[in-house]
Write a protein that holds these residues in place. Structure first.
Motif, PDB file in Angstrom:
ATOM      1  N   ARG A 113       7.101 -33.274 -19.882  1.00 36.14           N
ATOM      2  CA  ARG A 113       8.030 -32.149 -19.865  1.00 36.14           C
ATOM      3  C   ARG A 113       7.737 -31.189 -18.713  1.00 36.14           C
ATOM      4  O   ARG A 113       8.658 -30.729 -18.018  1.00 36.14           O
ATOM      5  CB  ARG A 113       7.966 -31.409 -21.207  1.00 36.14           C
ATOM      6  N   VAL A 114       6.465 -30.878 -18.506  1.00 40.27           N
ATOM      7  CA  VAL A 114       6.138 -29.911 -17.456  1.00 40.27           C
ATOM      8  C   VAL A 114       6.471 -30.486 -16.079  1.00 40.27           C
ATOM      9  O   VAL A 114       6.944 -29.774 -15.187  1.00 40.27           O
ATOM     10  CB  VAL A 114       4.669 -29.412 -17.563  1.00 40.27           C
TER      11      VAL A 114
ATOM     12  N   GLU B 151      10.302 -30.192 -15.704  1.00 40.45           N
ATOM     13  CA  GLU B 151      10.733 -28.814 -15.446  1.00 40.45           C
ATOM     14  C   GLU B 151      10.395 -28.404 -14.015  1.00 40.45           C
ATOM     15  O   GLU B 151      11.182 -27.735 -13.343  1.00 40.45           O
ATOM     16  CB  GLU B 151      10.092 -27.842 -16.437  1.00 40.45           C
TER      17      GLU B 151
ATOM     18  N   TRP C 222      -5.078 -21.244 -16.518  1.00 35.91           N
ATOM     19  CA  TRP C 222      -4.428 -20.016 -16.052  1.00 35.91           C
ATOM     20  C   TRP C 222      -5.117 -19.504 -14.797  1.00 35.91           C
ATOM     21  O   TRP C 222      -4.492 -18.814 -13.988  1.00 35.91           O
ATOM     22  CB  TRP C 222      -4.428 -18.958 -17.161  1.00 35.91           C
TER      23      TRP C 222
ATOM     24  N   LEU D  69      -2.811 -17.522 -12.183  1.00 35.15           N
ATOM     25  CA  LEU D  69      -2.758 -16.055 -12.179  1.00 35.15           C
ATOM     26  C   LEU D  69      -3.619 -15.465 -11.065  1.00 35.15           C
ATOM     27  O   LEU D  69      -4.433 -16.157 -10.470  1.00 35.15           O
ATOM     28  CB  LEU D  69      -3.225 -15.505 -13.538  1.00 35.15           C
TER      29      LEU D  69
ATOM     30  N   MET E  63       0.608 -14.937  -6.259  1.00 32.13           N
ATOM     31  CA  MET E  63       1.082 -15.925  -7.227  1.00 32.13           C
ATOM     32  C   MET E  63       2.319 -16.651  -6.705  1.00 32.13           C
ATOM     33  O   MET E  63       3.075 -16.151  -5.887  1.00 32.13           O
ATOM     34  CB  MET E  63       1.382 -15.249  -8.570  1.00 32.13           C
TER      35      MET E  63
ATOM     36  N   ARG F 256       7.143 -19.933  -8.799  1.00 26.98           N
ATOM     37  CA  ARG F 256       7.133 -20.458 -10.177  1.00 26.98           C
ATOM     38  C   ARG F 256       5.814 -21.181 -10.412  1.00 26.98           C
ATOM     39  O   ARG F 256       5.340 -21.927  -9.543  1.00 26.98           O
ATOM     40  CB  ARG F 256       8.277 -21.473 -10.410  1.00 26.98           C
ATOM     41  N   SER F 257       5.228 -20.926 -11.565  1.00 29.12           N
ATOM     42  CA  SER F 257       3.983 -21.592 -11.932  1.00 29.12           C
ATOM     43  C   SER F 257       4.242 -22.562 -13.065  1.00 29.12           C
ATOM     44  O   SER F 257       5.071 -22.297 -13.937  1.00 29.12           O
ATOM     45  CB  SER F 257       2.942 -20.560 -12.389  1.00 29.12           C
ATOM     46  N   PHE F 258       3.539 -23.681 -13.050  1.00 32.36           N
ATOM     47  CA  PHE F 258       3.707 -24.680 -14.107  1.00 32.36           C
ATOM     48  C   PHE F 258       2.354 -24.981 -14.732  1.00 32.36           C
ATOM     49  O   PHE F 258       1.455 -25.484 -14.077  1.00 32.36           O
ATOM     50  CB  PHE F 258       4.385 -25.933 -13.551  1.00 32.36           C
ATOM     51  N   LYS F 259       2.262 -24.628 -16.025  1.00 31.41           N
ATOM     52  CA  LYS F 259       0.998 -24.745 -16.758  1.00 31.41           C
ATOM     53  C   LYS F 259       0.980 -26.056 -17.527  1.00 31.41           C
ATOM     54  O   LYS F 259       1.739 -26.239 -18.468  1.00 31.41           O
ATOM     55  CB  LYS F 259       0.894 -23.550 -17.712  1.00 31.41           C
ATOM     56  N   LEU F 260       0.127 -26.973 -17.075  1.00 34.98           N
ATOM     57  CA  LEU F 260      -0.055 -28.224 -17.817  1.00 34.98           C
ATOM     58  C   LEU F 260      -0.959 -27.967 -19.023  1.00 34.98           C
ATOM     59  O   LEU F 260      -1.831 -27.096 -18.981  1.00 34.98           O
ATOM     60  CB  LEU F 260      -0.692 -29.297 -16.925  1.00 34.98           C
TER      61      LEU F 260
END
Lengths: 260, 260
Positions: free
Chosen positions: B89-90, B93, B237, B241, B245, B248-252
């Protein structure tokens, strides 16, 4: 004749104990059905849990409503133990941090709280509006806000009271508009919230700013005035990210709506 | 005598069809047991899902190992469909966003990728080390890294290739140390990653910096050099962070360890 009767009884006995009462034969079709149903439910559950994670981790592009197939999932989550347990946990973690901060003694240590879905719950409204499945209706939601009856989120009230007792200054920073100040104050007090130091609402000219920018600007002002933002509690990433970010941020769960 | 025999058979028949073969009596104790077991499992599942959410939403204070009671939960998640679906999903997106960016045409649009648990999977190592239940052992983990056999995270490889094809410059920014450069390059290439523009590892003097600071400083340099950080993919993170920055950031997902 007697031997036939005996044989008949033996046969009946065998049938009754092995065939007709045997679940593995009689209930086979409904077992398959229930297996398929369970697999389908597990698929939806997996898909919707992944969606919820992606939403909560801010990985989704701004989203306007929950996926239709996750309507029941979100309903079950927010009405059941999942949401309650998540809200308790974030309050507990925030409290651990709140207790750990060493104050400078100048009264400049503050905690910022968002209001909707952070201190006050609009769940009664969302129960009547599909738990985020319906597109957000500003005028309907305004009517709900103007009733001033949103209940407290209990674990947040506990955190709030402890944060006030510890000596933090409490700043409430909300996307609600200035014209809702009175009803918001009434609602907060009726829900058990007291002793905040500032209640910041959107002025008419801030009405169309993105929440991230509006809230960042307000935090920038706090920092300029010499405040140290120790904690920030909010259910949206737009409450937490941007400039003048808090030393620690606490993200409450909210799978019902997204504010950019 | 014959009537006794018949009666005996009737009695046997009745018993065999209603009492001894009746699941509702014979299996009652194990049903209760399984109900209790199911309730206990549901409690642990709820508790550990809440823990995982709190960890992924960065609400926990830095944590050193997964809770003991969640060992099986984390194992089942990372070895099962949950982790795989979340990783897919990540990637999806991120790809939607990567496709949407309008380039300036000066070759300054970049995508930053972390390496461990983002491009490469250390799951084979964690399978042998309790999935995060054991305290992190630097020298054991170094030995694993030096073998250079970490497999690609398939959905990340797909994103990576698409990002390269779209014309982004790709910067790999890892907490791995400079002395692991060669083995890291070999591992990446063997896993299918090619055509990155920079591979940034920790120099000896950066060894003890917090990851958030180290990675922020490296991003600051990129911005100073005129790069626009469009996307940033990371499982921590501390990858995402701080300063400079990404757009857009994508957190797996990563429920196994936390890097501050």
């Amino acid at each position: 004749m007697k031997i036939y009767l005996i044989l008949l009884l033996v046969v009946v006995s065998l049938f009754s104990s092995s065939a007709f009462s045997d679940d593995s034969i009689l209930e086979y079709p409904s077992e398959i059905e229930s297996m398929h149903k369970k697999a389908a439910e597990e698929d939806v559950d997996l898909h919707c849990t992944t969606w919820r994670f992606a939403a909560e981790m801010n990985n989704l592009a701004p989203w306007k409503s929950i996926p239709a197939e996750c309507a029941d999932y979100v309903k079950n989550y927010v009405m059941g133990k999942g949401y309650a347990t998540d809200l308790e946990r974030v309050s507990e973690e925030a409290l651990i941090f709140a207790n750990s901060v060493e104050f400078s003694g100048d009264g400049k240590d503050i905690w910022v709280f968002d209001i909707d879905e952070t201190l006050l719950s609009n769940l009664p409204y969302y129960i009547d509006h599909g738990f985020g499945l319906e597109l957000f209706d500003h005028s309907e939601f305004d009517k709900w806000v103007e009733r001033g009856v949103a209940p407290a989120i209990a674990p947040s009230l506990k955190l709030y009271q402890r944060v006030v007792d510890l000596g933090y200054k409490v700043f409430l920073l909300t996307g609600r508009k200035e014209s809702h100040r009175l009803v918001t104050v009434e609602n907060l007090i009726n829900a058990g919230f007291q002793n905040w130091d500032k209640l910041i609402l959107r002025s008419p000219e801030e009405q169309h700013k993105m929440a991230t920018l509006y809230k960042s600007e307000k935090r920038d002002e706090m920092v300029k005035e010499g405040y140290r933002i120790r904690g920030n509690s909010g259910d949206q990433w737009s409450d937490l990210l941007g400039t003048s970010m808090s030393q620690r941020s606490f993200k409450l769960a909210n799978p019902m709506y997204y504010i950019p």
